[in-house]
Structure formats: structure tokens, C-alpha cells
Design an enzyme around this catalytic site. Structure first.
Site, PDB file in Angstrom:
ATOM      1  N   LYS A 178      82.404  73.455  43.839  1.00  0.00           N
ATOM      2  CA  LYS A 178      82.427  74.289  42.626  1.00  0.00           C
ATOM      3  C   LYS A 178      83.672  75.181  42.581  1.00  0.00           C
ATOM      4  CE  LYS A 178      78.554  76.317  43.682  1.00  0.00           C
ATOM      5  NZ  LYS A 178      78.268  75.657  44.979  1.00  0.00           N
TER       6      LYS A 178
ATOM      7  N   ARG B 224      71.876  81.910  40.205  1.00  0.00           N
ATOM      8  CA  ARG B 224      71.407  81.088  41.312  1.00  0.00           C
ATOM      9  C   ARG B 224      69.901  81.078  41.405  1.00  0.00           C
ATOM     10  NH1 ARG B 224      75.960  81.246  44.889  1.00  0.00           N
ATOM     11  NH2 ARG B 224      75.619  80.035  46.753  1.00  0.00           N
TER      12      ARG B 224
ATOM     13  N   ARG C 141      86.049  73.159  55.612  1.00  0.00           N
ATOM     14  CA  ARG C 141      86.665  74.108  54.662  1.00  0.00           C
ATOM     15  C   ARG C 141      87.435  75.214  55.389  1.00  0.00           C
ATOM     16  NH1 ARG C 141      83.127  76.731  50.185  1.00  0.00           N
ATOM     17  NH2 ARG C 141      81.724  77.126  51.909  1.00  0.00           N
TER      18      ARG C 141
ATOM     19  N   ARG D 278      84.861  80.335  56.974  1.00  0.00           N
ATOM     20  CA  ARG D 278      83.858  81.291  56.533  1.00  0.00           C
ATOM     21  C   ARG D 278      82.724  81.401  57.553  1.00  0.00           C
ATOM     22  NH1 ARG D 278      82.564  80.077  50.267  1.00  0.00           N
ATOM     23  NH2 ARG D 278      80.444  80.253  51.069  1.00  0.00           N
TER      24      ARG D 278
ATOM     25  N   ARG E 126      71.338  77.756  53.813  1.00  0.00           N
ATOM     26  CA  ARG E 126      71.874  77.747  52.434  1.00  0.00           C
ATOM     27  C   ARG E 126      71.348  76.552  51.649  1.00  0.00           C
ATOM     28  NH1 ARG E 126      77.992  77.813  53.781  1.00  0.00           N
ATOM     29  NH2 ARG E 126      78.326  77.721  51.549  1.00  0.00           N
TER      30      ARG E 126
HETATM   31  P1  AP5 Z   1      84.337  74.412  47.657  1.00  0.00           P
HETATM   32  O1  AP5 Z   1      85.076  74.229  46.395  1.00  0.00           O
HETATM   33  O2  AP5 Z   1      84.665  75.623  48.484  1.00  0.00           O
HETATM   34  O3  AP5 Z   1      82.762  74.288  47.430  1.00  0.00           O
HETATM   35  P2  AP5 Z   1      81.723  75.271  46.720  1.00  0.00           P
HETATM   36  O4  AP5 Z   1      80.764  74.431  45.967  1.00  0.00           O
HETATM   37  O5  AP5 Z   1      82.446  76.350  45.977  1.00  0.00           O
HETATM   38  O6  AP5 Z   1      81.020  75.830  48.012  1.00  0.00           O
HETATM   39  P3  AP5 Z   1      80.557  77.288  48.396  1.00  0.00           P
HETATM   40  O7  AP5 Z   1      80.115  77.188  49.841  1.00  0.00           O
HETATM   41  O8  AP5 Z   1      81.610  78.312  48.097  1.00  0.00           O
HETATM   42  O9  AP5 Z   1      79.371  77.486  47.522  1.00  0.00           O
HETATM   43  P4  AP5 Z   1      78.256  78.435  47.798  1.00  0.00           P
HETATM   44  O10 AP5 Z   1      77.551  78.290  46.526  1.00  0.00           O
HETATM   45  O11 AP5 Z   1      77.460  78.254  49.014  1.00  0.00           O
HETATM   46  O12 AP5 Z   1      79.023  79.805  48.154  1.00  0.00           O
HETATM   47  P5  AP5 Z   1      79.185  81.162  47.380  1.00  0.00           P
HETATM   48  O13 AP5 Z   1      80.498  81.674  47.738  1.00  0.00           O
HETATM   49  O14 AP5 Z   1      78.838  81.000  45.949  1.00  0.00           O
HETATM   50  O15 AP5 Z   1      84.559  73.075  48.531  1.00  0.00           O
HETATM   51  C1  AP5 Z   1      84.036  72.958  49.844  1.00  0.00           C
HETATM   52  C2  AP5 Z   1      85.079  72.239  50.736  1.00  0.00           C
HETATM   53  O16 AP5 Z   1      85.246  70.895  50.270  1.00  0.00           O
HETATM   54  C3  AP5 Z   1      86.490  72.853  50.695  1.00  0.00           C
HETATM   55  O17 AP5 Z   1      87.058  72.774  51.958  1.00  0.00           O
HETATM   56  C4  AP5 Z   1      87.258  71.985  49.686  1.00  0.00           C
HETATM   57  O18 AP5 Z   1      88.655  71.962  49.964  1.00  0.00           O
HETATM   58  C5  AP5 Z   1      86.617  70.622  49.909  1.00  0.00           C
HETATM   59  N1  AP5 Z   1      86.584  69.822  48.697  1.00  0.00           N
HETATM   60  C6  AP5 Z   1      86.345  70.260  47.427  1.00  0.00           C
HETATM   61  N2  AP5 Z   1      86.374  69.232  46.576  1.00  0.00           N
HETATM   62  C7  AP5 Z   1      86.599  68.120  47.328  1.00  0.00           C
HETATM   63  C8  AP5 Z   1      86.723  66.737  47.015  1.00  0.00           C
HETATM   64  N3  AP5 Z   1      86.618  66.293  45.770  1.00  0.00           N
HETATM   65  N4  AP5 Z   1      86.938  65.862  48.022  1.00  0.00           N
HETATM   66  C9  AP5 Z   1      87.046  66.303  49.309  1.00  0.00           C
HETATM   67  N5  AP5 Z   1      86.956  67.605  49.672  1.00  0.00           N
HETATM   68  C10 AP5 Z   1      86.729  68.505  48.675  1.00  0.00           C
HETATM   69  O19 AP5 Z   1      78.020  82.027  48.023  1.00  0.00           O
HETATM   70  C11 AP5 Z   1      78.031  82.407  49.370  1.00  0.00           C
HETATM   71  C12 AP5 Z   1      76.808  83.296  49.659  1.00  0.00           C
HETATM   72  O20 AP5 Z   1      76.886  84.493  48.860  1.00  0.00           O
HETATM   73  C13 AP5 Z   1      75.451  82.683  49.323  1.00  0.00           C
HETATM   74  O21 AP5 Z   1      74.984  81.880  50.376  1.00  0.00           O
HETATM   75  C14 AP5 Z   1      74.616  83.944  49.124  1.00  0.00           C
HETATM   76  O22 AP5 Z   1      74.268  84.529  50.346  1.00  0.00           O
HETATM   77  C15 AP5 Z   1      75.573  84.892  48.423  1.00  0.00           C
HETATM   78  N6  AP5 Z   1      75.535  84.763  46.937  1.00  0.00           N
HETATM   79  C16 AP5 Z   1      76.566  84.454  46.121  1.00  0.00           C
HETATM   80  N7  AP5 Z   1      76.176  84.438  44.837  1.00  0.00           N
HETATM   81  C17 AP5 Z   1      74.860  84.742  44.837  1.00  0.00           C
HETATM   82  C18 AP5 Z   1      73.889  84.848  43.807  1.00  0.00           C
HETATM   83  N8  AP5 Z   1      74.198  84.636  42.513  1.00  0.00           N
HETATM   84  N9  AP5 Z   1      72.603  85.147  44.166  1.00  0.00           N
HETATM   85  C19 AP5 Z   1      72.273  85.347  45.457  1.00  0.00           C
HETATM   86  N10 AP5 Z   1      73.139  85.266  46.484  1.00  0.00           N
HETATM   87  C20 AP5 Z   1      74.429  84.955  46.182  1.00  0.00           C
END
Ligand code: AP5
Length: 257
Positions: free
Chosen positions: A47, A126, A165, A198, A209
Site C-alpha cells: 500500500k 482499519r 522491507r 521496522r 498484524r
Molecule cells: P509496503 O509498500 O511498505 O507495504 P504496506 O502495505 O504499506 O505495508 P505496511 O506494513 O506499511 O502496512 P501496515 O498496514 O502493516 O503498516 P502501517 O504503517 O499502516 O511494501 C512492503 C515491502 O514490499 C517493501 O519492502 C516494498 O519495497 C516491497 N514491495 C512493494 N511492492 C512490491 C512489489 N510489487 N513487488 C515486490 N516487492 C514490493 O501500520 C503499522 C502499525 O501502526 C499497525 O500495525 C498498527 O499498530 C498501527 N496503526 C496504523 N494505522 C492504524 C489504524 N488506522 N488503526 C489502528 N492501528 C493503526
């Protein structure tokens, strides 16, 4: 196509200041029909990567709630509120931060949602509670969503994306050790700062997660389907291929409206 957007997202990452001193150094241009998108999908599906690419194409601002928490984690201990300290503990364990904390944080930053350049929400909403709060705010402000993009990928590929990542500790650009490597190992292509892994990309946190996603976030797929906004996109292939697939569907959506 729009000129690439170099938005540092300061207003989103730091939140509003009492004296209005925190502002982005570059903001998206005002648009008559701004894109307002939500990106859904399991942790690690890509994402954040797509949000960055879509920002360049659509001119809307990339708003990630995870990035806000990580930015708060870099503050000195004495500058973190008790609610933020508790939020960071949830995050390290891989659990969701409580809705009340998340909504308070988003509500404080509502100017970013209301900006005429549009937004790409990544990691929010979420839970059904968060989705209802957002819906209510948007109805009050008389703005609507353009679409909800749901990225789909098998679990084994997601885990490999997460474990490889690397993220820039300064500008938050995202790389992958094999799939999207930086030009110089361990160094961000964009700003030259150090790339780090991370804390919540450790195997134990990844499992928590995924479980939180299945329990709390997956029900949003049906919620947005019922509203006629869901746009499923296979997340296999390179980031550019997925971007092309997303753009094609978005253009179809617009021409059908
Ligand atoms: P990446 O683009 O980083 O993936 P992502 O879907 O953004 O993954 P996240 O881990 O950031 O999502 P998340 O939802 O767990 O984390 P968030 O920060 O929102 O890609 C992943 C890897 O793959 C990278 O290395 C990239 O280079 C590679 N890649 C991408 N596309 C590719 C492709 N096509 N082919 C090959 N490789 C590829 O949340 C973190 C934490 O914050 C949560 O766990 C929670 O504790 C808290 N939090 C955040 N928002 C909320 C909320 N709204 N409510 C409650 N808790 C929350």
C-alpha cells in the site's frame, strides 16, 4: 500527467500546532475534482509503495497513520503524550492502536483530508468504527470518496515483502532488499539517510498484524463493497505493473460516473 509531487507531509506527520507554524513546504495543487482514495490490503501488500507512486500520478497527498505513529516514536520521551506512548507499545507488538487514539489523531489533522488537492489514505481506516467516523466526517464536510482500492496478494508473498522491507529513517521512502533495492546498500536514494528495518517487521509481530488484519480490517472490504466503492486489484507483479492496473481501473471508474 502531473509534475511529481515533493510533499514532505509535515502537517500530517507532526499534526497541527497552536500557532499554525507547522505547514507542508509543498502542498498538492488545488483540483476541481480531487482524488480521495483509501488503500486497503493486508500489512506488507504494498500500500505504501503504491501510495507514493499514486501521489506522483494523481497529485493527491499520501496520508499514512502508521507514518504518524512512527514519526511520534522519534520524538524525545518527554515530548510524547501518554496516549502516544501507549499507541507505540501497541504498534511494536503488531496490535492495532485503539480507535479512540487513532480517531483523535486523524481528527486533529482533518485539514489534510479537506485540502482541495485530495488524499490517498494508507492504513486508515482499519476498523469498522474508524470507517464509520470517517464517513460521518466526510458527510459533514460534504466531500466524498472517489474509490477504495483493495490490494490482494497470497500470504507467502506478503511475508517475503515484509521481511525484506527497508525504510528510510528520515524521509520514510520504502525499499526492498531484492525487489526494490536502493542504488547503494543501506542508503536512501532520495535523501541519503540510513535505511532501517521496522521494529514490527520481526516474525512475531508480523503474525500478530496478520491476525489483527483478518479480525478487524478485512470486514471493511464488505463495508465499502456495500457502498459501491470497492475496487479490487491483484497486487502481483512489479510496483509499476500494479500502478498501471490501478490507474486503468481508476480511469474506468471516473468515466463511468
Ligand atoms: P509496503 O509498500 O511498505 O507495504 P504496506 O502495505 O504499506 O505495508 P505496511 O506494513 O506499511 O502496512 P501496515 O498496514 O502493516 O503498516 P502501517 O504503517 O499502516 O511494501 C512492503 C515491502 O514490499 C517493501 O519492502 C516494498 O519495497 C516491497 N514491495 C512493494 N511492492 C512490491 C512489489 N510489487 N513487488 C515486490 N516487492 C514490493 O501500520 C503499522 C502499525 O501502526 C499497525 O500495525 C498498527 O499498530 C498501527 N496503526 C496504523 N494505522 C492504524 C489504524 N488506522 N488503526 C489502528 N492501528 C493503526
Amino acid at each position: 500527467m502531473n509534475a511529481p509531487l515533493k510533499n514532505n507531509r509535515e502537517a500530517w506527520l507532526q499534526g497541527p500546532s497552536a500557532d499554525g507554524s507547522i505547514q507542508c513546504s509543498a502542498v498538492p495543487a488545488k483540483r476541481k475534482h480531487p482524488w480521495r482514495l483509501i488503500l486497503l490490503g493486508a500489512p506488507g501488500v504494498g500500500k505504501g509503495t503504491q501510495a507514493e507512486l499514486l501521489t506522483e500520478r494523481l497529485g493527491a497527498c499520501h496520508l499514512s497513520t502508521g507514518d504518524v505513529f512512527r514519526a511520534a516514536g522519534q520524538l524525545r520521551d518527554c515530548d510524547q503524550s501518554p496516549a502516544m506512548k501507549a499507541a507505540l507499545d501497541y504498534m511494536r507488538r503488531g496490535e492495532l492502536v485503539p480507535d479512540s487514539t487513532v480517531w483523535e489523531m486523524v481528527r486533529e489533522r482533518r485539514a489534510c483530508l479537506l485540502h482541495c488537492g485530495g488524499f490517498i489514505l494508507d492504513g486508515f481506516p482499519r476498523t469498522l468504527g474508524q470507517a464509520e467516523s470517517l464517513k460521518e466526517l466526510m458527510a459533514t464536510e460534504n466531500i466524498s470518496l472517489s474509490a477504495v482500492v483493495n490490494y490482494e496478494l497470497p500470504l507467502d508473498e506478503i511475508v517475503s515483502r515484509l521481511s525484506g522491507r527497508r525504510t528510510c529513517e528520515k524521509c520514510k521512502s520504502v525499499f526492498h532488499v531484492t525487489e526494490r533495492p536502493p542504488k547503494v546498500e543501506g542508503i536512501c536514494d532520495r535523501c541519503g539517510a540510513r535505511l532501517i528495518q521496522r521494529e514490527d517487521d520481526r516474525p512475531a509481530s508480523i503474525a500478530v498484524r496478520m491476525e489483527a488484519y483478518d479480525r478487524s480490517t478485512a470486514p471493511l472490504i464488505q463495508f465499502y463493497k456495500n457502498l459501491g466503492l470497492l475496487m479490487p486489484i491483484p497486487a502481483k507483479g512489479s510496483p509499476d505493473e500494479i500502478l498501471a492496473r490501478t490507474m486503468e481501473k481508476l480511469e474506468e471508474t471516473v468515466s463511468n460516473k
